[in-house]
Design a protein around this motif. Structure first.
Motif, PDB file in Angstrom:
ATOM      1  N   THR A  58      32.510  96.211  43.294  1.00 21.83           N
ATOM      2  CA  THR A  58      32.116  96.341  41.672  1.00 21.83           C
ATOM      3  C   THR A  58      31.244  95.404  41.127  1.00 21.83           C
ATOM      4  O   THR A  58      30.386  96.172  40.496  1.00 21.83           O
ATOM      5  CB  THR A  58      33.676  96.463  40.910  1.00 21.83           C
ATOM      6  OG1 THR A  58      34.529  97.105  41.247  1.00 21.83           O
ATOM      7  CG2 THR A  58      33.516  95.984  39.462  1.00 21.83           C
ATOM      8  N   MET A  61      27.764  96.756  42.036  1.00 20.45           N
ATOM      9  CA  MET A  61      27.273  97.393  41.197  1.00 20.45           C
ATOM     10  C   MET A  61      27.128  97.734  39.801  1.00 20.45           C
ATOM     11  O   MET A  61      25.846  98.133  39.202  1.00 20.45           O
ATOM     12  CB  MET A  61      28.254  98.785  41.487  1.00 20.45           C
ATOM     13  CG  MET A  61      27.752  99.916  40.983  1.00 20.45           C
ATOM     14  SD  MET A  61      26.679 100.588  41.225  1.00 20.45           S
ATOM     15  CE  MET A  61      27.730 102.029  42.730  1.00 20.45           C
ATOM     16  N   GLY A  62      27.537  96.052  39.194  1.00 23.03           N
ATOM     17  CA  GLY A  62      27.544  95.808  37.860  1.00 23.03           C
ATOM     18  C   GLY A  62      26.258  95.171  38.343  1.00 23.03           C
ATOM     19  O   GLY A  62      25.402  95.178  37.138  1.00 23.03           O
ATOM     20  N   GLY A  64      23.978  94.790  40.092  1.00 27.94           N
ATOM     21  CA  GLY A  64      22.914  95.161  40.458  1.00 27.94           C
ATOM     22  C   GLY A  64      21.628  96.164  39.575  1.00 27.94           C
ATOM     23  O   GLY A  64      20.881  96.370  39.426  1.00 27.94           O
ATOM     24  N   ALA A  65      22.842  96.550  38.150  1.00 28.67           N
ATOM     25  CA  ALA A  65      22.808  97.626  37.284  1.00 28.67           C
ATOM     26  C   ALA A  65      21.496  96.461  36.307  1.00 28.67           C
ATOM     27  O   ALA A  65      20.918  96.866  36.094  1.00 28.67           O
ATOM     28  CB  ALA A  65      23.738  97.984  37.499  1.00 28.67           C
ATOM     29  N   VAL A  66      22.788  95.362  36.478  1.00 30.87           N
ATOM     30  CA  VAL A  66      21.996  94.687  36.060  1.00 30.87           C
ATOM     31  C   VAL A  66      20.818  93.858  36.026  1.00 30.87           C
ATOM     32  O   VAL A  66      19.328  93.997  35.257  1.00 30.87           O
ATOM     33  CB  VAL A  66      23.357  92.810  35.576  1.00 30.87           C
ATOM     34  CG1 VAL A  66      22.154  92.000  34.611  1.00 30.87           C
ATOM     35  CG2 VAL A  66      24.178  93.543  34.672  1.00 30.87           C
ATOM     36  N   ALA A  68      18.331  95.343  37.737  1.00 31.74           N
ATOM     37  CA  ALA A  68      17.968  96.211  37.961  1.00 31.74           C
ATOM     38  C   ALA A  68      17.279  96.148  36.658  1.00 31.74           C
ATOM     39  O   ALA A  68      16.158  97.008  36.436  1.00 31.74           O
ATOM     40  CB  ALA A  68      18.202  97.704  38.227  1.00 31.74           C
ATOM     41  N   MET A  69      17.797  96.367  35.506  1.00 28.82           N
ATOM     42  CA  MET A  69      17.602  96.309  34.399  1.00 28.82           C
ATOM     43  C   MET A  69      16.419  95.647  34.527  1.00 28.82           C
ATOM     44  O   MET A  69      15.295  95.881  33.128  1.00 28.82           O
ATOM     45  CB  MET A  69      18.571  96.385  33.142  1.00 28.82           C
ATOM     46  CG  MET A  69      18.781  96.398  31.687  1.00 28.82           C
ATOM     47  SD  MET A  69      19.684  96.502  30.676  1.00 28.82           S
ATOM     48  CE  MET A  69      20.117  94.333  31.278  1.00 28.82           C
ATOM     49  N   ASP A  72      13.024  97.219  35.975  1.00 22.01           N
ATOM     50  CA  ASP A  72      12.308  98.291  35.885  1.00 22.01           C
ATOM     51  C   ASP A  72      11.714  98.787  34.083  1.00 22.01           C
ATOM     52  O   ASP A  72      10.507  98.977  33.903  1.00 22.01           O
ATOM     53  CB  ASP A  72      13.866  99.273  34.981  1.00 22.01           C
ATOM     54  CG  ASP A  72      14.424  99.723  34.196  1.00 22.01           C
ATOM     55  OD1 ASP A  72      14.527  98.563  33.390  1.00 22.01           O
ATOM     56  OD2 ASP A  72      14.316 100.879  33.465  1.00 22.01           O
TER      57      ASP A  72
END
Length: 116
Positions: A58, A61-62, A64-66, A68-69, A72
């Motif tokens: 968890t 994933m969370g 990594g999303a931050v 990556a944001m 990008d």
């Protein structure tokens, strides 16, 4: 780091096939090492390994999303921000892994663990 320098030198647009081959190798190696590292991290957890694995998944994933944001938004026709992120995040991960290794618990007499 070499990939970041290559990308920067090429103005953010290195030769596609060379870039594709290197990124494929990097991602393959990461895919091979991640389960091994996580298995070692779960060893001292015993019966709670499943719960610990879910928490790690968890957070990964969370987090990594931050992360990556943040990256990008900087990619606009160039791959340099991506490889700089690979190098930077990889260096941070290596530093955490080395720190965790120094503070790894040691098994003594039976199943009890103590911090080194």
């Amino acid at each position: 780091m070499v990939l970041a320098l290559w990308s920067w030198q090429a103005g953010g647009q290195p030769w596609f096939f060379g870039w594709f081959a290197v990124i494929t190798v990097i991602n393959s190696l990461r895919t091979f090492t991640s389960p091994l590292i996580l298995a070692q991290a779960m060893e001292p957890m015993g019966e709670l390994a499943g719960t610990a694995s879910a928490v790690i998944g968890t957070i990964s994933m969370g987090g990594g999303a931050v992360l990556a944001m943040l990256i990008d938004r900087t990619i606009a026709g160039a791959v340099t921000p991506l490889v700089v992120a690979y190098a930077g995040y990889g260096s941070i991960s290596l530093a955490f892994a080395l720190w965790a290794r120094r503070h790894r618990p040691t098994q003594i007499a039976g199943n009890s663990f103590v911090a080194r």
